[in-house]
Enzyme design. Structure first.
Site: not given
Length: 589
Positions: A219, A223, A353, A489, A575
């Site tokens: 994360e 980010r 994913d 998404e 992502t």
């Protein structure tokens, strides 16, 4: 008695007895001796002449300064900018990222004086390649939503990770102003220069990663590192690169594990990694979705250790293979021996994913030079079609299910899976089979059906009816899955499909979803996740996720744009929705 310094003829003088300085000193002493032995009248005349010359010089300086035009001495702070010339705004462009981004970094060479002055000016006032802002009503509406979200965050959560808009408070996760960093490129792309300046000032003066605190490697990479690197590439401001390297270097402690699989968590101060409290495994998506960011950090800083550390993970997964399911991988890997944990769910949802997403995007980022990345991606898509792709009843909606325990099919699909049609469309744009585009279109339509709820918001998870002849609808939303985090998404997928096909239906779907967000998720001081998309009046979870600003609003804004604002042959989105440059070569110089 101090020791005298003896220097033989021909030897260099030490730095503190430089020959030029020594000659000047001798000349000064000779001149002083001559002055002392002059007649009194001569000395008086010379002194008077020196005073007269000094007065004339001072008078000239004072008069020339007072004759300046009054507008030249106005305080900069109070200057009226209303009549300033309009500077044409430029779109960001990455011209040539060959190997190690030397074009985007300062070359180490001695510059002429005039070039040095220009460099100082650029550091003082960075020449951001500004975006022009919204050009149609829908873009303006999304920008206003971003302003509303930013205003609430600034008022009640400034410098903290997430806003709680109902309680008018905040929550901490990484304790690094996460919403600020995650929003940087969104502010830039939307032309919100004032808000971006506020964010930059906080980063420059307040951001501190030196904290005794464990954070998620995954994360924090997607980010924080991703957000800072994107801001660097879109502005050229090295402040963001310096901060990206600061946190990036701290995260590398997670790679110090017994195997090629890194720890899931790392302490920002001690740089020590650890596994989660529930076991010694790391999830597939966590360890395989940090390569874009660390590669870009390596190229931007000219330090290949970042790229090697992260890419070693991808190479390891490729080498051990996912042969049990023909290229589809289990959900967890051990940090002890680096092996997959068997009999876990095979899914394109949570914890797996972005592994598939980064196979394609790493291939693109490295100039399409690493063949096995593309081959692994194609193999996984073939297996997805064979093992997981199904249609619902009675309306034949295409969806991607899961294999529970690696064996039993489940018609369950996370909203997270809606990234897949966008990735498939991006692949087709880069030469992959045309049938992937048809699958992408059908999947994106299913993602649109997830928004066919009482509120017009999509739930976190849906199940599909596969039994013909029943009264059950195609899409089933279970009570525990009905919450909505305002995820991006579906908007991401529609953005890619619109970019690839030009079909405006994707813009219409995005506009309908945005209107639902405005109606049911907008509150007085921002936007909030919703507890149940099937109930009105809605109940709020009282959380505005940073990805709502970083991804959801950004992808909607880009979807509604009249012309492409981020060119997909120049940038690849990580992502978390942060655009990073595509390099022309894999090799690191």
């Amino acid at each position: 008695m101090p020791q005298l310094l003896h220097i033989q003829h021909g030897e260099d003088l030490p730095y503190f007895v430089h020959p030029t300085k020594q000659a000047f000193s001798n000349a000064y002493k000779r001149s002083w001796r001559k002055f002392r032995f002059m007649q009194r009248k001569t000395k008086t005349f010379l002194l008077f002449l020196g005073i007269l010359i000094t007065c004339c010089f001072l008078y000239t300086r004072i008069t020339s300064s007072s004759e300046q035009h009054p507008t030249q001495i106005i305080n900069k702070e109070n200057r009226d900018h209303s009549n300033d010339p309009v500077v044409p705004q430029q779109k960001p462009q990455i011209e040539d990222f060959d190997t190690n981004v030397e074009d985007s970094l300062e070359k180490k060479r001695v510059k002429p004086v005039d070039e040095q002055a220009e460099q100082v000016k650029q550091v003082a006032e960075p020449n951001y390649p500004k975006f022009s802002g919204p050009t149609n009503d829908r873009m303006r509406a999304v920008q206003m939503a971003m302003k509303h979200a930013w205003s609430g965050y600034k008022q009640f959560a400034w410098g903290h990770d997430h806003l709680r808009p109902i309680a008018k408070s905040f929550t901490e996760w990484m304790n690094c102003g996460l919403t600020i960093i995650d929003s940087l490129d969104t502010l830039l792309i939307m032309g919100m220069d004032e808000e971006f300046a506020e964010a930059k000032t906080w980063i420059e003066t307040k951001l501190n990663f030196d904290q005794d605190r464990y954070v998620s490697l995954f994360e924090t990479t997607i980010r924080v590192v991703g957000g800072l690197l994107s801001a660097f590439h879109l502005t050229g401001d090295r402040l963001f690169l310096q901060k990206a390297e600061d946190i990036g270097s701290r995260l590398t402690g997670a790679f110090d594990s017994p195997s090629p699989i890194p720890f899931s968590d790392v302490n920002m101060k001690t740089r020590k990694g650890k596994s989660p409290s529930w076991g010694s495994d790391s999830s597939l998506s966590e360890v395989s979705s940090i390569q874009l960011e660390f590669r870009d950090l390596a190229r931007a800083t000219n330090n290949d250790s970042y790229e090697k550390a992260a890419f070693r993970i991808s190479e390891h997964i490729h080498n051990i293979g996912c042969n049990a399911h023909e290229g589809l991988c289990d959900m967890f890997l051990s940090t002890v021996d680096g092996k997959f944990k068997s009999d876990t769910a095979i899914t394109f949802g949570a914890r797996a994913d972005s592994y598939y997403e980064y196979l394609l995007k790493q291939w693109l980022q490295t100039g399409k030079k690493i063949d096995w990345l593309l081959e692994d991606y194609k193999k996984s898509m073939t297996s997805m079609i064979k093992l997981l792709l199904r249609q619902s009843e009675p309306n034949k909606l295409t969806f991607v299910g899961e294999l529970l325990n690696g064996r039993n099919f489940s018609p369950k699909m996370d909203h997270l899976v809606c990234f897949l049609p966008g990735t498939l469309a991006l692949g087709v744009q880069n030469g992959l089979p045309p049938e992937h585009l048809e699958i992408a279109k059908n999947l994106s339509k299913t993602c649109r059906e997830m928004y066919s709820t009482l509120t017009g918001l999509a739930p976190e998870i849906v199940h599909f009816n596969m039994i013909p002849g029943t009264k059950e609808p195609d899409v089933i939303i279970k009570p525990l899955d009905a919450h909505c985090l305002l995820r991006p998404e579906a908007f991401e997928a529609w953005f890619y499909l619109h970019a690839v096909t030009g079909d405006t239906i994707y813009q219409e779907w995005g506009w309908e979803a945005f209107q639902a967000i405005e109606k049911f998720a907008k509150v007085q001081y921002g936007y909030s996740s919703v507890n149940n998309v099937k109930k009105i009046p809605v109940q709020y979870k009282d959380m505005m996720e940073s990805f709502f600003l970083a991804e959801s609003l950004k992808y909607l804004y880009l979807l509604f744009a009249d012309e492409p604002l981020i060119k997909l042959n120049e940038y690849v989105f990580n992502t978390e929705g942060h655009p990073l440059p595509i390099y022309k070569s894999f090799e690191f110089d």
